[in-house]
Structures are given as C-alpha cells and as structure tokens.
Scaffold this motif. Structure first.
Motif, PDB file in Angstrom:
ATOM      1  N   UNK A  12     -24.721 -48.496 -13.190  1.00 39.33           N
ATOM      2  CA  UNK A  12     -25.854 -49.356 -13.563  1.00 39.33           C
ATOM      3  C   UNK A  12     -25.942 -50.573 -12.658  1.00 39.33           C
ATOM      4  N   UNK A  13     -24.802 -51.189 -12.360  1.00 44.54           N
ATOM      5  CA  UNK A  13     -24.840 -52.404 -11.548  1.00 44.54           C
ATOM      6  C   UNK A  13     -25.178 -52.085 -10.093  1.00 44.54           C
ATOM      7  N   UNK A  14     -24.744 -50.931  -9.601  1.00 47.27           N
ATOM      8  CA  UNK A  14     -25.120 -50.531  -8.239  1.00 47.27           C
ATOM      9  C   UNK A  14     -26.609 -50.230  -8.169  1.00 47.27           C
ATOM     10  N   UNK A  15     -27.128 -49.504  -9.167  1.00 51.82           N
ATOM     11  CA  UNK A  15     -28.562 -49.193  -9.195  1.00 51.82           C
ATOM     12  C   UNK A  15     -29.385 -50.466  -9.291  1.00 51.82           C
ATOM     13  N   UNK A  16     -28.952 -51.400 -10.133  1.00 58.96           N
ATOM     14  CA  UNK A  16     -29.685 -52.660 -10.274  1.00 58.96           C
ATOM     15  C   UNK A  16     -29.634 -53.463  -8.981  1.00 58.96           C
ATOM     16  N   UNK A  17     -28.514 -53.435  -8.284  1.00 58.26           N
ATOM     17  CA  UNK A  17     -28.392 -54.153  -7.013  1.00 58.26           C
ATOM     18  C   UNK A  17     -29.345 -53.573  -5.977  1.00 58.26           C
ATOM     19  N   UNK A  18     -29.439 -52.246  -5.931  1.00 59.08           N
ATOM     20  CA  UNK A  18     -30.362 -51.609  -4.995  1.00 59.08           C
ATOM     21  C   UNK A  18     -31.813 -51.938  -5.346  1.00 59.08           C
ATOM     22  N   UNK A  19     -32.126 -51.930  -6.633  1.00 56.56           N
ATOM     23  CA  UNK A  19     -33.488 -52.239  -7.051  1.00 56.56           C
ATOM     24  C   UNK A  19     -33.856 -53.681  -6.705  1.00 56.56           C
ATOM     25  N   UNK A  20     -32.936 -54.610  -6.952  1.00 59.59           N
ATOM     26  CA  UNK A  20     -33.217 -56.002  -6.628  1.00 59.59           C
ATOM     27  C   UNK A  20     -33.319 -56.189  -5.112  1.00 59.59           C
ATOM     28  N   UNK A  21     -32.469 -55.499  -4.356  1.00 60.73           N
ATOM     29  CA  UNK A  21     -32.533 -55.588  -2.898  1.00 60.73           C
ATOM     30  C   UNK A  21     -33.886 -55.108  -2.396  1.00 60.73           C
ATOM     31  N   UNK A  22     -34.394 -54.028  -2.985  1.00 60.99           N
ATOM     32  CA  UNK A  22     -35.702 -53.518  -2.571  1.00 60.99           C
ATOM     33  C   UNK A  22     -36.801 -54.519  -2.909  1.00 60.99           C
ATOM     34  N   UNK A  23     -36.691 -55.133  -4.079  1.00 64.04           N
ATOM     35  CA  UNK A  23     -37.695 -56.128  -4.470  1.00 64.04           C
ATOM     36  C   UNK A  23     -37.665 -57.326  -3.529  1.00 64.04           C
ATOM     37  N   UNK A  24     -36.480 -57.781  -3.172  1.00 65.25           N
ATOM     38  CA  UNK A  24     -36.364 -58.906  -2.242  1.00 65.25           C
ATOM     39  C   UNK A  24     -36.960 -58.530  -0.892  1.00 65.25           C
ATOM     40  N   UNK A  25     -36.687 -57.310  -0.444  1.00 69.11           N
ATOM     41  CA  UNK A  25     -37.225 -56.874   0.846  1.00 69.11           C
ATOM     42  C   UNK A  25     -38.749 -56.850   0.841  1.00 69.11           C
ATOM     43  N   UNK A  26     -39.337 -56.245  -0.195  1.00 66.59           N
ATOM     44  CA  UNK A  26     -40.791 -56.080  -0.217  1.00 66.59           C
ATOM     45  C   UNK A  26     -41.522 -57.371  -0.570  1.00 66.59           C
ATOM     46  N   UNK A  27     -40.969 -58.146  -1.489  1.00 62.86           N
ATOM     47  CA  UNK A  27     -41.699 -59.301  -2.018  1.00 62.86           C
ATOM     48  C   UNK A  27     -41.346 -60.613  -1.336  1.00 62.86           C
ATOM     49  N   UNK A  28     -40.190 -60.649  -0.663  1.00 64.80           N
ATOM     50  CA  UNK A  28     -39.751 -61.899  -0.044  1.00 64.80           C
ATOM     51  C   UNK A  28     -39.595 -61.746   1.469  1.00 64.80           C
ATOM     52  N   UNK A  29     -38.768 -60.778   1.881  1.00 65.35           N
ATOM     53  CA  UNK A  29     -38.462 -60.640   3.311  1.00 65.35           C
ATOM     54  C   UNK A  29     -39.709 -60.380   4.153  1.00 65.35           C
ATOM     55  N   UNK A  30     -40.450 -59.345   3.814  1.00 64.44           N
ATOM     56  CA  UNK A  30     -41.569 -58.960   4.668  1.00 64.44           C
ATOM     57  C   UNK A  30     -42.670 -60.017   4.721  1.00 64.44           C
ATOM     58  N   UNK A  31     -43.170 -60.477   3.591  1.00 64.66           N
ATOM     59  CA  UNK A  31     -44.202 -61.520   3.695  1.00 64.66           C
ATOM     60  C   UNK A  31     -43.644 -62.834   4.227  1.00 64.66           C
ATOM     61  N   UNK A  32     -42.417 -63.172   3.852  1.00 61.31           N
ATOM     62  CA  UNK A  32     -41.833 -64.426   4.333  1.00 61.31           C
ATOM     63  C   UNK A  32     -41.625 -64.413   5.832  1.00 61.31           C
ATOM     64  N   UNK A  33     -41.147 -63.288   6.360  1.00 59.70           N
ATOM     65  CA  UNK A  33     -40.925 -63.185   7.801  1.00 59.70           C
ATOM     66  C   UNK A  33     -42.243 -63.265   8.562  1.00 59.70           C
ATOM     67  N   UNK A  34     -43.280 -62.588   8.053  1.00 61.68           N
ATOM     68  CA  UNK A  34     -44.584 -62.625   8.729  1.00 61.68           C
ATOM     69  C   UNK A  34     -45.145 -64.045   8.745  1.00 61.68           C
ATOM     70  N   UNK A  35     -45.031 -64.745   7.627  1.00 58.64           N
ATOM     71  CA  UNK A  35     -45.543 -66.117   7.548  1.00 58.64           C
ATOM     72  C   UNK A  35     -44.785 -67.033   8.497  1.00 58.64           C
ATOM     73  N   UNK A  36     -43.455 -66.918   8.497  1.00 58.48           N
ATOM     74  CA  UNK A  36     -42.645 -67.793   9.351  1.00 58.48           C
ATOM     75  C   UNK A  36     -42.851 -67.484  10.826  1.00 58.48           C
ATOM     76  N   UNK A  37     -42.907 -66.201  11.173  1.00 54.34           N
ATOM     77  CA  UNK A  37     -42.993 -65.816  12.586  1.00 54.34           C
ATOM     78  C   UNK A  37     -44.255 -66.387  13.234  1.00 54.34           C
ATOM     79  N   UNK A  38     -45.383 -66.232  12.566  1.00 49.88           N
ATOM     80  CA  UNK A  38     -46.645 -66.700  13.143  1.00 49.88           C
ATOM     81  C   UNK A  38     -46.610 -68.202  13.394  1.00 49.88           C
ATOM     82  N   UNK A  39     -46.086 -68.941  12.447  1.00 48.32           N
ATOM     83  CA  UNK A  39     -46.088 -70.397  12.582  1.00 48.32           C
ATOM     84  C   UNK A  39     -45.021 -70.908  13.537  1.00 48.32           C
TER      85      UNK A  39
END
Length: 381
Positions: free
Chosen positions: A310-337
């Motif tokens: 359960x804890x491994x599955x939850x870690x993977x799910x949270x990692x995916x959420x961070x990647x899609x909701x934070x990493x990708x949009x955050x990186x695009x916003x920071x890179x341009x500026x």
C-alpha cells in the motif's frame, strides 16, 4: 536555444531501478528509526538482508548523473545549463519540502518544522549546517557540488580536450585533498563521490565519440576509487554492510553503465520507460515522508506485506501527481521566464547591425561524434 537532447530509455529504466532500490532500503532494509514502529530490517528480516544494500542505488544515480549532466551541458552556456538544472530540480523539490511541512503540521511527524522548511526551500541547507526536512536531500547537495563544477567547465568551454583535463584535475585534486586533509578542498571536490561522476562523464564521451584507451583508463581508475570509497562507507555511514556485496554492487553499476555507453542496451525501447523515468525524481523525494503517517495508520492493523504494498503504491501515485501537476507545469513556467532573463545579456553580446560576425578560430583535434542514430532520445534529467 540548445536543441532537445535525444532520450536513452535504458537510462530511464536504470534510474527507476535505482529509485526502487532506495525505496526498498528505506521501507525494508533500513537499520535506524523509520516509518515502521520497529526497524525496517526487523519487520522484514529475510528481505532486509538483501535490501539493506539498497542505499547503493544512490551510487548508480551518481554515475547516471555524470553521463547525463555532461550531455545536458554540452553546447550550453553556464546560464543555460544552470536554468536547465533549476527547472529540472526545483518544482518537485519544493513540493517535497512543503509535503514535509504538511506532514508535520497535521500529524506531528517528520522534520517539517517552519524553522527548517524555510532554509530547506533554498536547497542550500546542506552548506549551512541545517537539518534536512527529508534525509534523502543530502544527495541533492552532493549533486550541487557537481553542478557548480560543470558550470565552471561550461564557462571555460566544454570540448573533448577540456573534459579530459577537467576529469583528470578533479580526480587527482580529490585524492590530493584527501591526502592533505584539506577540509575546504574535500568539500569542494567531494572525493568520496567524485569517482562516480567522473566515470559517468567518461562513459558519455565513449558513447558520443567512441571508445579510446584513455577514456577507458578514466573509467577504470574511477571504478577502483569507487571500490575504495564503497568499502569506506560500509565501515562508516552504512556500518554493518559486508564489503563483498558492496564491491559486487559497485561492479554491477559500472558494468551496466558500460553497456549503456557502448550501445549494448539499445534494444530497451519500451515507451513506458519514459513514464517510469519521469517518476523517479518525485518518487525519490516523497516516499519517506508519505510513509510516516500512512504506515502509522495502516500497521500493525494490516499485514506487513499488504502495508508495504500500500505504501509503495501510494508513493508511486503521489510521485505521478507531483510530476503531472507540479513538475511539468512548474518547469514550463520557470524555463520561459528564466530564459527570458538571459536575453539582456545575449543582446549585449550581439555585434551591432552591419558588423561582420567574428571568425570562429577554435579548431579542436577531437574524434568526430558518432552518427545521430547512435544517440537515441535522452532527456536532460
């Protein structure tokens, strides 16, 4: 703008395997206080006998980093290289630090107290003598030393020749710093970890330009130094680790990276590995803190294996959420500026309209790079 680098999916696989080794080390092989009521290796004694060596996943990370960071920096200015690192590291890292703050505020677990969260947001806490919100951040500070050295190399100009000089100076400088007991040089040159970065750089040059005896010499010398420091860590920070399994793991790390550099893992082309590679960094950052409240709620009411799953599955799910909701949009916003912030400096370097461009007098005696097909798609991670 530097063109997008191609992607080697075999490195995505190796990154994910390295992260998995670290996760299993923390959840089943760790000998100190962790997310379980008892020591993790006591909860899983049979599995822990193997996963107690999962900390060596970090060693693999550092060889991969040497390979990928040199490729990322090649052809870039120091500013462009610095931006590539900031947009890669900071969004997910900030999310991890704030996760630590939430875990502490809600569950009173971990080290996310306000007095630590604020300096940790800079990623400079390692140099300030301030505790990490999550213990895994120590590796990011080691990486930061490497990035600073590569930025200096980028300022000089990254060429085949300059890389050879840089790697030799770093290797011998680290040994001399250790011999002299120079605290300053030991901090700057991180001799206990530098063999992995140097080996990764040499292996990238083998991948890009083809093998030579000199480049193999760098790999061999780095391997021998890595064996030495691996044994040193087994007697110190990871006391209780047997030298033979450590040496076998270090040898395996170098062998598999040699296979990558020489194209012998080019058959690894499953597109799903791109997703696994993208999950590696956020998974590494969030798994320990997520496990604190989650296992506290699940175990011992739930079977230990079910709780682990359960804890491994939850870690993977949270990692995916961070990647899609934070990493990708955050990186695009920071890179341009951040790239826009370099434009005034670039404008100052441009010759006035009508002036002929300066002739490029730099001619380098280097092997020709391999054909493009020898460099399949690789992200600058």
């Amino acid at each position: 703008m530097t063109p997008r680098r191609p992607r080697l999916r075999e490195l995505d696989l190796l990154r994910f395997l390295a992260a998995t080794a670290v996760v299993l080390y923390h959840f089943t092989g760790f000998g100190g206080a962790g997310p379980w009521p008892e020591r993790a290796r006591d909860v899983f004694p049979a599995l822990g006998a193997v996963t107690r060596y999962g900390y060596l996943g970090v060693d693999l990370f550092f060889v991969i980093s040497g390979f990928v960071i040199l490729m990322s920096a090649w052809g870039r200015s120091p500013g462009e290289f610095g931006i590539s690192r900031l947009v890669r590291l900071m969004p997910a890292y900030w999310a991890s630090v704030l996760l630590g703050a939430v875990v502490y505020a809600v569950f009173r677990q971990g080290h996310g107290v306000p007095g630590l969260v604020v300096p940790n947001l800079t990623m400079l806490q390692g140099g300030l003598g301030i505790q990490n919100v999550d213990a895994v951040y120590w590796t990011l500070w080691v990486e930061m030393h490497f990035y600073v050295l590569v930025a200096v190399l980028a300022g000089i100009g990254i060429t085949y020749r300059s890389c050879l000089v840089f790697m030799a100076a770093w290797m011998f400088g680290g040994v001399f710093a250790d011999e002299a007991g120079s605290r300053f040089l030991q901090i700057m040159l991180v001799p206990t970890w530098s063999p992995y970065f140097i080996a990764g750089m040499a292996l990238y040059m083998i991948h890009r330009f083809g093998p030579t005896l000199l480049l193999w010499g760098y790999v061999a010398a780095s391997y021998l130094l890595a064996l030495h420091w691996g044994g040193w860590r087994a007697d110190g920070a990871f006391k209780g680790s047997a030298h033979l399994p450590v040496a076998a793991a270090v040898t395996g790390i170098f062998l598999v990276m040699i296979l990558v550099a020489t194209g012998r893992l080019g058959w690894v082309r499953w597109r799903g590995l791109t997703v696994l590679g993208a999950l590696t960094y956020p998974l590494y950052l969030v798994h320990s803190q997520l496990a604190l409240p989650l296992l506290d709620a699940l175990y011992p009411g739930m079977n230990r294996w079910a709780a682990l799953a359960a804890v491994i599955a939850a870690s993977l799910a949270l990692a995916y959420a961070v990647h899609r909701l934070v990493e990708r949009p955050g990186a695009a916003w920071m890179r341009a500026r951040l790239l826009a912030s370099l434009e005034p400096m670039r404008a100052m370097k441009r010759p006035p309209a009508g002036d002929p461009p300066a002739a490029d007098a730099t001619v380098e005696d280097v092997p020709a790079p391999r054909a493009p097909e020898a460099e399949p798609e690789l992200a600058t991670r």
